[in-house]
Design a protein around this motif. Sequence first.
Motif, PDB file in Angstrom:
ATOM      1  N   UNK A 259       0.592  31.208  19.482  1.00 38.01           N
ATOM      2  CA  UNK A 259      -0.231  31.469  18.305  1.00 38.01           C
ATOM      3  C   UNK A 259      -1.182  32.631  18.545  1.00 38.01           C
ATOM      4  N   UNK A 260      -1.711  32.748  19.780  1.00 38.16           N
ATOM      5  CA  UNK A 260      -2.598  33.865  20.096  1.00 38.16           C
ATOM      6  C   UNK A 260      -1.818  35.175  20.133  1.00 38.16           C
ATOM      7  N   UNK A 261      -0.564  35.127  20.575  1.00 36.81           N
ATOM      8  CA  UNK A 261       0.266  36.330  20.553  1.00 36.81           C
ATOM      9  C   UNK A 261       0.457  36.808  19.119  1.00 36.81           C
ATOM     10  N   UNK A 262       0.671  35.873  18.191  1.00 36.07           N
ATOM     11  CA  UNK A 262       0.828  36.240  16.783  1.00 36.07           C
ATOM     12  C   UNK A 262      -0.475  36.809  16.233  1.00 36.07           C
ATOM     13  N   UNK A 263      -1.602  36.240  16.637  1.00 36.81           N
ATOM     14  CA  UNK A 263      -2.898  36.785  16.215  1.00 36.81           C
ATOM     15  C   UNK A 263      -3.022  38.238  16.654  1.00 36.81           C
ATOM     16  N   UNK A 264      -2.623  38.537  17.893  1.00 41.78           N
ATOM     17  CA  UNK A 264      -2.692  39.915  18.384  1.00 41.78           C
ATOM     18  C   UNK A 264      -1.801  40.843  17.561  1.00 41.78           C
ATOM     19  N   UNK A 265      -0.613  40.356  17.184  1.00 37.64           N
ATOM     20  CA  UNK A 265       0.288  41.165  16.355  1.00 37.64           C
ATOM     21  C   UNK A 265      -0.362  41.451  15.004  1.00 37.64           C
ATOM     22  N   UNK A 266      -0.983  40.435  14.417  1.00 37.96           N
ATOM     23  CA  UNK A 266      -1.633  40.634  13.119  1.00 37.96           C
ATOM     24  C   UNK A 266      -2.842  41.556  13.235  1.00 37.96           C
ATOM     25  N   UNK A 267      -3.526  41.523  14.377  1.00 33.16           N
ATOM     26  CA  UNK A 267      -4.647  42.445  14.573  1.00 33.16           C
ATOM     27  C   UNK A 267      -4.141  43.885  14.613  1.00 33.16           C
ATOM     28  N   UNK A 268      -2.960  44.099  15.217  1.00 29.99           N
ATOM     29  CA  UNK A 268      -2.374  45.443  15.213  1.00 29.99           C
ATOM     30  C   UNK A 268      -2.048  45.880  13.788  1.00 29.99           C
TER      31      UNK A 268
END
Length: 246
Positions: free
Chosen positions: A7-16
């Motif tokens: 879930x944190x990996x997806x958060x990082x993708x959305x931040x990009x």
Amino acid sequence: MSRRPESEDLVDVLIEIWAKGDRAHAVMPSEPQLAAETGASRASVREALIRLEERGYIHRSHGARTAINSRLGTVGARVDQQRDHLEAIARAGYEPGLTVLSAAYDVIGTPAGGDSAPFHDLAPGTPVLRTRKVWSADGHPYVLADDLIPVVGRAATDGLDESEPVFDLAERLNGVAVAWETVWFGADQLAPDEQEALGLAAPEPVLVLTYCGVGAGDDVAYWCREVQLSAPPRLRNVLVRRVSRG
């Protein structure tokens, strides 16, 4: 490196994706668009968007497009988010530097420990790794940290690289994957040994951060006392908080 939940990996993708939208002065794509772009389920995207809103990146209103908080593109180091200093310095556009001044195994409560006024609550007799490190930005030191990392059982200490982030050292030495930190803020004057470690000719006022990293089971991963000099503009401490009304 420390393991991170998907879930944190997806958060990082959305931040990009947020950063691209910020640069283009656009709005955030819709949930279906984000799900299609990332390959994640809409439920996962919805959860990640909630986290982005909690962290101040976006603002969502019922029946309206998701707005981007464009001010976050110019703020410094967020104190509500923890990053390794080398990464934070590099992300801010400076040349990062790290010096490990000392690293030694010790036992809490022994005379050599110097615990007359401890910044931690570790029990006497706890074996620890003590480290002192200095980080610099473009060659100018601005952070000094004293870390205490409990050593549990027969932890793997052979070949240990003390320059690794404290999160990774903790996982090696006590098996605790850090879930969160509790941070206390204060102000002080540099002690003589801190002044010498930072290469300063005279004492200066500093920001003091004392923090404890713990795992999901409330096990202590590390304690740290960190002093910060006046930071370069893009590394100034920033707190982003939501406003609740009514």
